[in-house]
Design a protein around this motif. Structure first.
Motif, PDB file in Angstrom:
ATOM      1  N   LEU A 100       0.272  -0.903   0.248  1.00  0.00           N
ATOM      2  CA  LEU A 100      -0.025  -0.071   0.069  1.00  0.00           C
ATOM      3  C   LEU A 100       1.051   1.403  -0.334  1.00  0.00           C
ATOM      4  N   ALA A 131     -11.847   6.332  -1.496  1.00  0.00           N
ATOM      5  CA  ALA A 131     -12.098   4.900  -2.102  1.00  0.00           C
ATOM      6  C   ALA A 131     -13.023   4.820  -3.328  1.00  0.00           C
ATOM      7  N   LYS A 169     -10.018   4.720  -5.701  1.00  0.00           N
ATOM      8  CA  LYS A 169      -9.200   3.764  -6.403  1.00  0.00           C
ATOM      9  C   LYS A 169      -7.905   4.585  -5.233  1.00  0.00           C
ATOM     10  N   VAL A 188      -6.400   5.594  -2.069  1.00  0.00           N
ATOM     11  CA  VAL A 188      -5.508   5.338  -1.192  1.00  0.00           C
ATOM     12  C   VAL A 188      -5.116   6.118   0.036  1.00  0.00           C
ATOM     13  N   LEU A 191     -12.392   3.035   5.309  1.00  0.00           N
ATOM     14  CA  LEU A 191     -12.152   2.444   5.323  1.00  0.00           C
ATOM     15  C   LEU A 191     -13.642   1.488   5.221  1.00  0.00           C
ATOM     16  N   GLY A 245     -14.671   0.925   1.601  1.00  0.00           N
ATOM     17  CA  GLY A 245     -14.411  -0.799   1.224  1.00  0.00           C
ATOM     18  C   GLY A 245     -12.895   0.419   0.380  1.00  0.00           C
ATOM     19  N   GLY A 246     -12.230   1.156   0.552  1.00  0.00           N
ATOM     20  CA  GLY A 246     -10.583   1.519   0.301  1.00  0.00           C
ATOM     21  C   GLY A 246     -10.088   1.031   1.324  1.00  0.00           C
ATOM     22  N   SER A 247      -8.529   1.792   0.691  1.00  0.00           N
ATOM     23  CA  SER A 247      -7.774   1.612   1.761  1.00  0.00           C
ATOM     24  C   SER A 247      -6.879   2.695   2.233  1.00  0.00           C
ATOM     25  N   ALA A 274      -8.404  -4.314   9.605  1.00  0.00           N
ATOM     26  CA  ALA A 274      -8.580  -4.158   8.635  1.00  0.00           C
ATOM     27  C   ALA A 274      -7.490  -4.155   7.896  1.00  0.00           C
ATOM     28  N   SER A 284      -7.271  -7.612   6.944  1.00  0.00           N
ATOM     29  CA  SER A 284      -8.240  -8.390   5.169  1.00  0.00           C
ATOM     30  C   SER A 284      -6.871  -6.868   4.093  1.00  0.00           C
ATOM     31  N   ARG A 319      -6.426  -3.917   3.869  1.00  0.00           N
ATOM     32  CA  ARG A 319      -6.666  -2.828   3.721  1.00  0.00           C
ATOM     33  C   ARG A 319      -6.119  -1.286   4.359  1.00  0.00           C
TER      34      ARG A 319
END
Length: 203
Positions: free
Chosen positions: A8, A38, A41, A43, A61, A64-66, A87, A90, A92
């Motif tokens: 990341l 998110a 796309k 970070v 988060l 569903g983002g990083s 998190a 997973s 992320r």
């Protein structure tokens, strides 16, 4: 030191920074920025502190983002928090710190890690800043002087005086409310960036 996927680090993203004491406008803007990262796309890079940082990271988060959190203290404690553990597992969330994992909070360390938040990202958004004082102000001024990344500052809501002062010093206004869909954040940042940046050493 860190916990989470190193992949990341350095991925395209937005640094989201701001004061611990956040107004309703600042809170809303931080959560919007996180969820927009998110959707785009990107970070979300931030400092993991209460207030703006925490709201932005949580929203990213939840959508569903990083997220990459650059902590100034207590990495060991942050890793044990149930929401962070899930998190991180997973893939992320990545938490990093340039200090000892059990380091206590101090103002100098918090200000010192600001450069990492900025330089890991491609753009930066100052959600709320005090005027001429505090870590958010100092970090934004440093980033603008060093030309690490294009610096955007929220305007249009109930934001503190530091926001307008940063814009007068050369930061780019970030309109609140945002004029596009959340998925268009990355394109908007690219289109509105001032590309007079320099390559420079962090140290």
């Amino acid at each position: 030191f860190g916990a989470g996927k190193t992949a990341l680090l350095g991925r395209p993203g937005l640094a989201i920074v701001g004061s611990r004491a956040a107004s309703e406008s600042a809170t809303d803007a931080a959560e919007f920025a996180g969820s927009a990262c998110a959707a785009s796309k990107l970070v979300a890079y931030s400092g993991g502190a209460k207030g703006v940082d925490g709201r932005a990271m949580g929203a990213a988060l939840e959508a569903g983002g990083s997220v990459v959190g650059v902590l100034s203290d207590s990495l060991e404690r942050a890793v044990r928090a149930p929401a962070n553990r899930e998190a991180i597992t997973s893939g992320r969330l990545t938490l990093i710190t340039p200090y000892s994992p059990n380091a206590p909070f101090n103002v100098g360390a918090a200000m010192g890690r600001n450069k990492l938040i900025y330089t890991l990202a491609d753009h930066a958004l100052v959600v709320s800043s005090d005027a001429q004082s505090g870590g958010t102000w100092a970090g934004a001024i440093e980033a603008m002087k060093a030309k690490w990344v294009p610096v955007f500052v929220c305007e249009g809501g109930d934001f503190p005086p530091g926001n307008s002062m940063l814009i007068k010093r050369g930061a780019t206004p970030f309109p609140v409310p945002f004029p596009r869909r959340t998925s268009g954040l990355g394109d908007w940042l690219d289109e509105n960036s001032q590309r007079e940046l320099v390559q420079s050493s962090l140290f």
